[in-house]
Design a protein around this motif. Structure first.
Motif, PDB file in Angstrom:
ATOM      1  N   THR A 157     -18.784  26.555 -50.749  1.00  0.00           N
ATOM      2  CA  THR A 157     -18.212  26.166 -49.606  1.00  0.00           C
ATOM      3  C   THR A 157     -18.672  27.145 -48.193  1.00  0.00           C
ATOM      4  O   THR A 157     -18.876  26.596 -47.118  1.00  0.00           O
ATOM      5  CB  THR A 157     -16.645  26.289 -49.808  1.00  0.00           C
ATOM      6  N   TRP A 161     -20.647  25.999 -45.012  1.00  0.00           N
ATOM      7  CA  TRP A 161     -20.258  26.234 -43.538  1.00  0.00           C
ATOM      8  C   TRP A 161     -21.200  27.087 -42.630  1.00  0.00           C
ATOM      9  O   TRP A 161     -21.255  26.674 -41.459  1.00  0.00           O
ATOM     10  CB  TRP A 161     -18.806  26.781 -43.597  1.00  0.00           C
ATOM     11  N   TRP A 187     -13.621  24.433 -32.658  1.00  0.00           N
ATOM     12  CA  TRP A 187     -14.015  23.305 -33.657  1.00  0.00           C
ATOM     13  C   TRP A 187     -14.732  23.949 -34.768  1.00  0.00           C
ATOM     14  O   TRP A 187     -14.283  23.367 -36.021  1.00  0.00           O
ATOM     15  CB  TRP A 187     -15.040  22.309 -32.875  1.00  0.00           C
ATOM     16  N   GLU A 190     -11.975  25.528 -37.081  1.00  0.00           N
ATOM     17  CA  GLU A 190     -11.242  24.403 -37.631  1.00  0.00           C
ATOM     18  C   GLU A 190     -11.817  23.661 -38.951  1.00  0.00           C
ATOM     19  O   GLU A 190     -11.478  23.403 -39.817  1.00  0.00           O
ATOM     20  CB  GLU A 190     -10.681  23.097 -36.431  1.00  0.00           C
ATOM     21  N   GLN A 191     -13.361  23.518 -38.663  1.00  0.00           N
ATOM     22  CA  GLN A 191     -13.831  22.970 -39.576  1.00  0.00           C
ATOM     23  C   GLN A 191     -13.898  23.967 -40.988  1.00  0.00           C
ATOM     24  O   GLN A 191     -13.983  23.601 -42.103  1.00  0.00           O
ATOM     25  CB  GLN A 191     -15.272  22.846 -39.215  1.00  0.00           C
ATOM     26  N   VAL A 193     -11.447  25.912 -41.947  1.00  0.00           N
ATOM     27  CA  VAL A 193     -10.217  25.741 -42.646  1.00  0.00           C
ATOM     28  C   VAL A 193     -10.250  24.525 -43.476  1.00  0.00           C
ATOM     29  O   VAL A 193      -9.681  24.398 -44.312  1.00  0.00           O
ATOM     30  CB  VAL A 193      -8.999  26.124 -41.539  1.00  0.00           C
ATOM     31  N   ALA A 194     -10.841  23.590 -42.912  1.00  0.00           N
ATOM     32  CA  ALA A 194     -10.987  22.058 -43.295  1.00  0.00           C
ATOM     33  C   ALA A 194     -11.636  22.015 -44.651  1.00  0.00           C
ATOM     34  O   ALA A 194     -11.259  21.489 -45.597  1.00  0.00           O
ATOM     35  CB  ALA A 194     -11.451  21.074 -42.276  1.00  0.00           C
ATOM     36  N   VAL A 195     -12.812  22.733 -44.752  1.00  0.00           N
ATOM     37  CA  VAL A 195     -13.552  22.506 -45.966  1.00  0.00           C
ATOM     38  C   VAL A 195     -13.010  23.545 -46.978  1.00  0.00           C
ATOM     39  O   VAL A 195     -13.246  23.017 -48.120  1.00  0.00           O
ATOM     40  CB  VAL A 195     -15.119  23.207 -45.527  1.00  0.00           C
ATOM     41  N   THR A 197      -9.769  23.917 -47.343  1.00  0.00           N
ATOM     42  CA  THR A 197      -8.735  22.764 -47.804  1.00  0.00           C
ATOM     43  C   THR A 197      -9.211  21.877 -48.737  1.00  0.00           C
ATOM     44  O   THR A 197      -8.485  21.588 -49.838  1.00  0.00           O
ATOM     45  CB  THR A 197      -7.898  22.350 -46.638  1.00  0.00           C
ATOM     46  N   VAL A 198     -10.338  21.411 -48.411  1.00  0.00           N
ATOM     47  CA  VAL A 198     -10.784  20.294 -49.410  1.00  0.00           C
ATOM     48  C   VAL A 198     -11.252  20.877 -50.617  1.00  0.00           C
ATOM     49  O   VAL A 198     -11.094  20.562 -51.813  1.00  0.00           O
ATOM     50  CB  VAL A 198     -12.020  19.573 -48.940  1.00  0.00           C
TER      51      VAL A 198
END
Length: 217
Positions: A157, A161, A187, A190-191, A193-195, A197-198
């Protein structure tokens, strides 16, 4: 009494200043042309010096100059990730990404040449220089996450990123640095944190990290 126009005094460059001048000229050329298309004469002309002077600083010729130019850009870029381990993670990562993008904005030629060196020029040394920056970025992120033994999903991950940040930076340069740096910075964070989370849906180690991140937000 006749007045004479003042002329700037000639200043002899130090060894380090001259070397930096040659590296900067080389990076600018390597960023826009394939290495095999750049000659030492081109570098000398871009720097405003003679070819023998270039050889004096880089007796190994163009390959030595190319590798030195890449290492110069890599060393400075690696320093962008050096952030004190204090306070919540997201603000720390935000500051690191801002320094990274600021470097890209100031040294677009050097950044482009650095990434091209890792994918176009098939030598173990140039590839190692570029991979060293990526490894340093991953190590800094894991240190800030407080993870000493990351599992395969977390490692993947983070590496994904970092690759996305590199690609976004190159696209940003192609788009005349739009959106503004601050917007792109936020942005990208935020990405991240998003990846995470996935990944947390499939990985207990990452899930623990995401829960800790949520407590800091």
């Amino acid at each position: 009494m006749t007045s004479q126009a003042s002329t700037p005094a000639y200043r002899r460059l130090s060894v380090e200043e001259r070397r930096s001048q040659l590296l900067e000229a080389a990076l600018s050329l390597f960023a826009h042309r394939a290495p095999e298309e750049v000659s030492l004469d081109d570098v000398a002309e871009a720097a405003g010096v003679s070819r023998p002077l270039v050889y004096r600083y880089f007796p190994g010729g163009k390959q030595q100059l190319y590798e030195a130019a890449l290492k110069s850009a890599a060393d400075e870029l690696r320093d962008c990730f050096d952030e004190p381990e204090e306070g919540p993670l997201v603000p720390r990562l935000t500051r690191a990404v801002e320094r990274y993008l600021a470097f890209v904005g100031r040294h677009d030629a050097g950044f482009s040449a650095l990434l091209q060196g890792g994918s176009v020029v098939e030598t173990s040394r140039t590839t190692a220089i570029v991979d060293g920056v990526r490894r340093a970025a991953a190590e800094h992120i894991l240190r800030h996450l407080g993870v000493e033994e990351p599992g395969p999903r977390l490692r993947m991950t983070i590496r994904m990123w970092i690759t996305a940040v590199e690609a976004a930076s190159l696209i940003w340069l192609d788009e005349d640095k739009q959106p503004p740096l601050e917007e792109l910075r936020d942005w990208l964070v935020e990405q991240f944190v998003a990846v995470l989370t996935v990944t947390a849906r499939r990985d207990a180690q990452t899930d623990t990290l995401v829960q800790a991140l949520a407590a800091d937000l």
